[in-house]
Write a protein that holds these residues in place. Structure first.
Motif, mmCIF file in Angstrom:
data_model
loop_
_atom_site.group_PDB
_atom_site.id
_atom_site.type_symbol
_atom_site.label_atom_id
_atom_site.label_comp_id
_atom_site.label_asym_id
_atom_site.label_seq_id
_atom_site.Cartn_x
_atom_site.Cartn_y
_atom_site.Cartn_z
ATOM 1 N N PHE A 67 -13.917 -4.356 -7.194
ATOM 2 C CA PHE A 67 -14.254 -3.085 -7.826
ATOM 3 C C PHE A 67 -14.019 -3.126 -9.333
ATOM 4 C CE2 PHE A 67 -15.166 -1.537 -3.832
ATOM 5 C CZ PHE A 67 -14.085 -1.571 -2.955
ATOM 6 N N ARG A 95 0.821 -1.211 0.000
ATOM 7 C CA ARG A 95 0.000 0.000 0.000
ATOM 8 C C ARG A 95 0.856 1.262 0.000
ATOM 9 N NH1 ARG A 95 -1.030 2.798 4.742
ATOM 10 N NH2 ARG A 95 -3.215 3.183 4.233
ATOM 11 N N LYS A 130 -5.180 3.194 -3.297
ATOM 12 C CA LYS A 130 -5.083 2.485 -2.016
ATOM 13 C C LYS A 130 -6.305 1.574 -1.836
ATOM 14 C CE LYS A 130 -1.670 4.522 0.795
ATOM 15 N NZ LYS A 130 -1.233 5.479 -0.183
ATOM 16 N N LEU A 131 -7.449 2.019 -2.269
ATOM 17 C CA LEU A 131 -8.666 1.217 -2.107
ATOM 18 C C LEU A 131 -8.521 -0.144 -2.791
ATOM 19 C CD1 LEU A 131 -11.621 1.143 -1.111
ATOM 20 C CD2 LEU A 131 -12.278 2.056 -3.349
ATOM 21 N N PHE A 163 -19.375 2.006 5.952
ATOM 22 C CA PHE A 163 -18.534 2.720 4.999
ATOM 23 C C PHE A 163 -18.201 1.816 3.815
ATOM 24 C CE2 PHE A 163 -16.022 6.190 3.695
ATOM 25 C CZ PHE A 163 -14.763 5.768 3.305
ATOM 26 N N PRO A 186 -10.344 -4.438 1.210
ATOM 27 C CA PRO A 186 -9.964 -3.162 0.598
ATOM 28 C C PRO A 186 -9.445 -2.183 1.634
ATOM 29 C CG PRO A 186 -12.163 -3.831 -0.098
ATOM 30 C CD PRO A 186 -11.760 -4.773 0.968
ATOM 31 N N ASP A 187 -8.460 -1.412 1.269
ATOM 32 C CA ASP A 187 -7.819 -0.478 2.186
ATOM 33 C C ASP A 187 -8.702 0.758 2.375
ATOM 34 O OD1 ASP A 187 -4.442 1.005 2.333
ATOM 35 O OD2 ASP A 187 -6.170 1.154 3.664
ATOM 36 N N LEU A 188 -9.679 0.631 3.253
ATOM 37 C CA LEU A 188 -10.635 1.722 3.468
ATOM 38 C C LEU A 188 -9.985 2.887 4.203
ATOM 39 C CD1 LEU A 188 -13.723 -0.445 4.491
ATOM 40 C CD2 LEU A 188 -13.285 0.631 2.274
ATOM 41 N N VAL A 189 -9.004 2.586 5.033
ATOM 42 C CA VAL A 189 -8.260 3.663 5.699
ATOM 43 C C VAL A 189 -7.551 4.496 4.645
ATOM 44 C CG1 VAL A 189 -6.325 4.193 7.232
ATOM 45 C CG2 VAL A 189 -7.945 2.400 7.847
ATOM 46 N N GLY A 190 -6.920 3.811 3.698
ATOM 47 C CA GLY A 190 -6.219 4.516 2.629
ATOM 48 C C GLY A 190 -7.159 5.387 1.815
ATOM 49 N N VAL A 250 -5.906 -1.966 -2.904
ATOM 50 C CA VAL A 250 -5.038 -2.882 -2.169
ATOM 51 C C VAL A 250 -5.896 -3.762 -1.266
ATOM 52 C CG1 VAL A 250 -3.147 -3.041 -0.496
ATOM 53 C CG2 VAL A 250 -3.107 -1.266 -2.257
ATOM 54 N N GLY A 251 -5.834 -5.049 -1.491
ATOM 55 C CA GLY A 251 -6.614 -5.996 -0.702
ATOM 56 C C GLY A 251 -8.058 -6.131 -1.155
ATOM 57 N N CYS A 252 -8.415 -5.544 -2.286
ATOM 58 C CA CYS A 252 -9.824 -5.529 -2.700
ATOM 59 C C CYS A 252 -10.294 -6.866 -3.259
ATOM 60 C CB CYS A 252 -10.072 -4.423 -3.705
ATOM 61 S SG CYS A 252 -9.391 -4.795 -5.331
#
Lengths: 359, 468
Positions: free
Chosen positions: A157, A115, A148-149, A342, B189-193, A151-153
């Motif tokens: 998406f 990230r 960044k979103l 969120f 997903p990197d929600l913090v990012g 990363v790990g998705c």
């Protein structure tokens, strides 16, 4: 059945033609990349190749299906590297798959994880349009950080097609230290001291086994500084073995490639903090799980011979989540699995027709 | 919108010394550090607890009144500019450091905690919070998070986003969410990012979990002066080509040097046209060897003078000059706009020459301070607001610089964010589809556009230049 697209417009067409899609490429993490029932796999492996590499800018851009092995080879020519130390390289891991699974290797301890080095991304949304987020320069605060979103998705998406990364100069030389401890507590104490010390450390891994606990520490930097730094680390650690050259390179490569996982076992990644290691170890006593704690105890890797029932219970009791990588493929998350409001709002906005599955 | 009902509800909760409605009380909140923009809100409320912030947001949501969260108001992009029919939620009293955990190397702090205060609290453990914007003695972590603040040490250590592990936030609809956690690693997903750098459009951060780093053992800081910015820039290229990874590389031009010297007497070489600050940091033996390499490069770079900080005090003095540059330029000019574009490092020389040319064209002085290591420019465009047309010329010049950054393949902002100031330029950097994607996100999370409205995106959906 998987769809195969040889180019970006083919990917766009596949997205529009299918009701539910899941991107796959290297297939090194089948627990994450195997499409569920009713979902069509979209093979992204032909979408590969370096687009641009600027060594003096510390950046490169490439198609998402590009194998990391190819990237490493290119960077090596300019004495640069991927500081997040991506795993499963020899197995064929790709840039897109590594971003989608959010994976970093033990060397991420020094400068950061994936990230922290992803600069920008182009992906295809549910209506087949190409969307760009981030950019190609090392510093960029324009717009929402959709890169960044990603990363790990795990592909929820849309398929990524292009990625841009920051790289660093590769350390000239490394040295690795192995110290055995009679028990977990003493090893954890040393881990803690090392992680708050002012020693520049590349990796800190902790491996419990029947005889005790082993701490592995790696340093890297200028060749001229390594000898004095080795002396200093030995003084710090006490009675330890020192490895250099191919022996230490091979050790970390085997670690990164998960060669320590017994054949046909499953592997689960668990983000955690060093404080939780003792509790985990107590709960796993006499359960046949081979495990390794990496990045100074910030992540645990658990290899299990069958369904993750015991591990699942352990994680739930500690409010932790685990992500299976290979072997066990029934679900993508075990342990705690709560989606925030969120996340729901983001997912609805990014994939209103739910074409790409759930994370 | 039911403004009166909102104010009445707030008045039932907050005493008059924490709910400002009189003009004299509100005036200080009309503007942030981008003083070219002012707007008076209806009220300013000063919560002291996270629960109070949540209550305020829920009331705003009930009565459909826009709200702007504000820390210390140091935004240079108009990021905390109010709207005239909205309220400001001043977060400075959410200033508790909730936990420092040296074993996990984290700190959990409320959004109003000052950036530098985190490092001060972590210092007894030998740890610090790495992001170091020049405003760090006063800016808050909430503001740093909203705009993904940077600083001088970004190339090696990253920006705020690289040091935030978890966020507790209240969304515009009033829901409280916990994103991320205490681990450096995550799943999903990197929600913090995504939340970091969202400029307040996704709600308000209440509590932030940040990662702490061990303080570097050793620093080697040099200040080298050059005949020209170009030579200083070439020195940076040589340093990068040598394989070194400095903790910081900063350049200032003669105007910035002149201002800084007048302000803080940092001992910068008199008459220098450009100075380059380079800092190596890390483990002592590594830094010693790296320093030899660095001096080898510097010696061949044509530097006129080279000063090597011999101790911590001298290091601080060198940095004081750089960190005071923005405020020091106020001595040279009654007003200025500071830009924040990024260009590829290899095009820095070209960019600076273009800025110089534009300054002559617009008959405005431009002082240059920049993060040479990551290509992040800070041209300070000086003008006198009392002079008719000067502000408009300054804004036009600023816009031309942003266009140049886009043309060069860079970014319109490296660390200040879009805010109000650069909304018209976002569509020049991203396509309609890209912008629509971001707007869809904003709409999904904040359908009534209550949370810090008017930032990042133009309201009228066309590409008109929107400087006011």
């Amino acid at each position: 059945m998987n769809l195969l697209s040889n180019n970006v417009s083919g990917v766009q067409a596949s997205v529009l033609e299918s009701s539910r899609l899941h991107p796959i490429a290297g297939g090194t993490k089948p627990a994450l990349s195997t499409p569920r029932e009713g979902v069509t796999g979209l093979d992204m492996s032909p979408i590969r190749g370096i687009i641009e590499y600027q060594p003096d800018e510390f950046t490169f851009s490439a198609y998402a299906g590009t194998r990391i092995a190819d990237v490493n080879e290119l960077l090596q020519e300019n004495k640069q590297y991927l500081p997040f130390d991506p795993p499963l390289v020899k197995w064929g891991a790709t840039l897109g798959g590594t971003v989608a699974s959010g994976l970093s290797g033990p060397g991420r301890y020094h400068y950061g994880g994936i990230r922290d080095f992803l600069l920008g991304v182009k992906y295809i949304n549910g209506t087949g349009q190409i969307v760009q987020a981030g950019g190609k320069v090392v510093k960029n605060a324009a717009g929402f950080d959709l890169a960044k979103l990603m990363v790990g998705c795990r592909g929820v998406f849309g398929p990524m097609i292009e990625l841009s990364f920051k790289v660093f100069p590769k350390p000239e030389q490394f040295a690795t230290f192995r110290r055995e401890f009679p028990n977990l507590d003493s090893a954890l104490q040393m881990l803690k001291e090392a992680s708050i010390s002012q020693l520049d450390i590349d990796s800190i891994d902790l491996v419990p086994d029947e005889s005790g606990t082993i701490l592995w520490i790696r340093i890297g930097g200028l060749a001229s500084a390594v000898p004095s730094r080795v002396i200093r680390m030995v003084e710090f650690l006490g009675d330890c073995e020192v490895f250099q050259d191919s022996k230490e390179t091979n050790y970390w490569e085997e670690t990164r490639e998960f060669l320590w996982v017994p054949p046909d076992w499953s592997l689960v990644k668990v983000p955690l903090t060093p404080r939780l290691i003792s509790s985990i170890e107590q709960k796993l006593v006499s359960i046949p799980i081979v495990r390794r704690y990496s990045c100074a105890g910030q992540v645990g890797w658990f290899a299990i011979p069958g369904p993750p029932t015991d591990l699942n219970e352990c994680l739930l009791s500690l409010n932790l989540s685990g992500m299976p990588m290979f072997g066990f493929t029934t679900s993508q998350v075990i342990g705690k699995n709560v989606k925030s409001e969120f996340y729901r709002q983001v997912k609805n906005a990014m994939d209103p027709e739910n074409r790409f599955g759930e994370a | 919108m039911e403004l009166d009902k909102l104010i009445s509800s707030l008045a039932n909760i907050f005493p008059s010394d924490r709910l400002f409605t009189k003009p004299a009380q509100i005036t200080p909140y009309e503007s942030d550090a981008l003083t070219a923009y002012q707007c008076r809100p209806v009220a300013v409320v000063l919560p002291e607890t996270q629960e109070e912030v949540i209550d305020i947001v829920r009331l705003c949501n009930r009565y459909k009144v826009p709200f702007m969260a504000r820390g210390s108001g140091t935004s240079l992009s108009g990021g905390s500019l109010p709207v005239e029919d909205g309220i400001v939620i001043a977060l400075n009293r959410l200033d508790r450091i909730l936990r420092i955990d040296p074993e996990s190397r984290i700190a959990i702090v409320e959004a109003g905690v000052v950036n530098l205060a985190i490092s001060e609290a972590a210092a007894p453990y030998g740890l610090y919070f790495a992001p170091d914007p020049s405003s760090q003695p006063i800016c808050t972590i909430g503001g740093n998070l909203a705009f993904n603040a940077g600083g001088a040490h970004c190339l090696k250590y990253g920006v705020t986003s690289n040091h935030v592990l978890g966020v507790k936030a209240v969304l515009p609809g009033g829901e409280v969410v916990h994103l991320g956690g205490e681990s450096l690693e995550g799943i999903g997903p990197d929600l913090v990012g995504l939340f970091v750098g969202s400029e307040g459009l996704f709600g308000i951060a209440l509590e932030v979990t940040v990662r702490l780093m061990p303080k570097p053992e050793s620093f080697k800081t040099i200040l080298a002066s050059y005949q020209s910015l170009e030579e200083a820039g070439d020195a940076v290229s040589s340093i990068v080509a040598s394989g070194l990874l400095p903790g910081a590389m900063e350049i200032m031009d003669h105007l910035a040097i002149q201002a800084a010297e007048a302000a803080v007497d940092a001992g910068y070489p008199e008459g220098a046209n450009a100075v380059l600050i380079v800092e190596m940091d890390g483990e002592r033996q590594q830094v010693q060897e790296e320093f030899k390499l660095l001096m080898d490069v510097i010696d061949k770079s044509g530097a006129e003078k080279v000063r090597i900080a011999k101790d911590s005090a001298e290091r601080q003095r060198i940095w004081q000059g750089r960190k005071s540059a923005f405020s020091a330029v106020g001595r040279l000019s009654p007003d200025y706009i500071v830009q924040d574009g990024v260009v590829p490092r290899s095009r820095l020389g070209e960019a600076l020459a273009e800025i110089e040319r534009l300054g002559r064209q617009y008959e405005l002085r431009v002082a240059n301070v920049f993060h040479a290591g990551d290509g992040n420019l800070h041209p300070l465009i000086m003008y006198d607001g009392r002079e008719k047309g000067a502000l408009e010329r300054a804004k036009e010049l600023a816009g031309k610089i942003l266009d140049m950054c886009i043309r060069f393949g860079g970014s319109i902002t490296g660390e200040h964010g879009i805010g109000m100031e650069k909304r018209a330029y976002l569509p020049r950097m991203f396509t309609e589809v890209d912008i629509a994607t971001m707007k869809n996100l904003q709409r999904a999370i904040d359908p009534d556009k209550l949370s810090n409205p008017g930032k990042m995106f133009l309201e009228n959906d066309n590409n008109e230049t929107d400087f006011r």
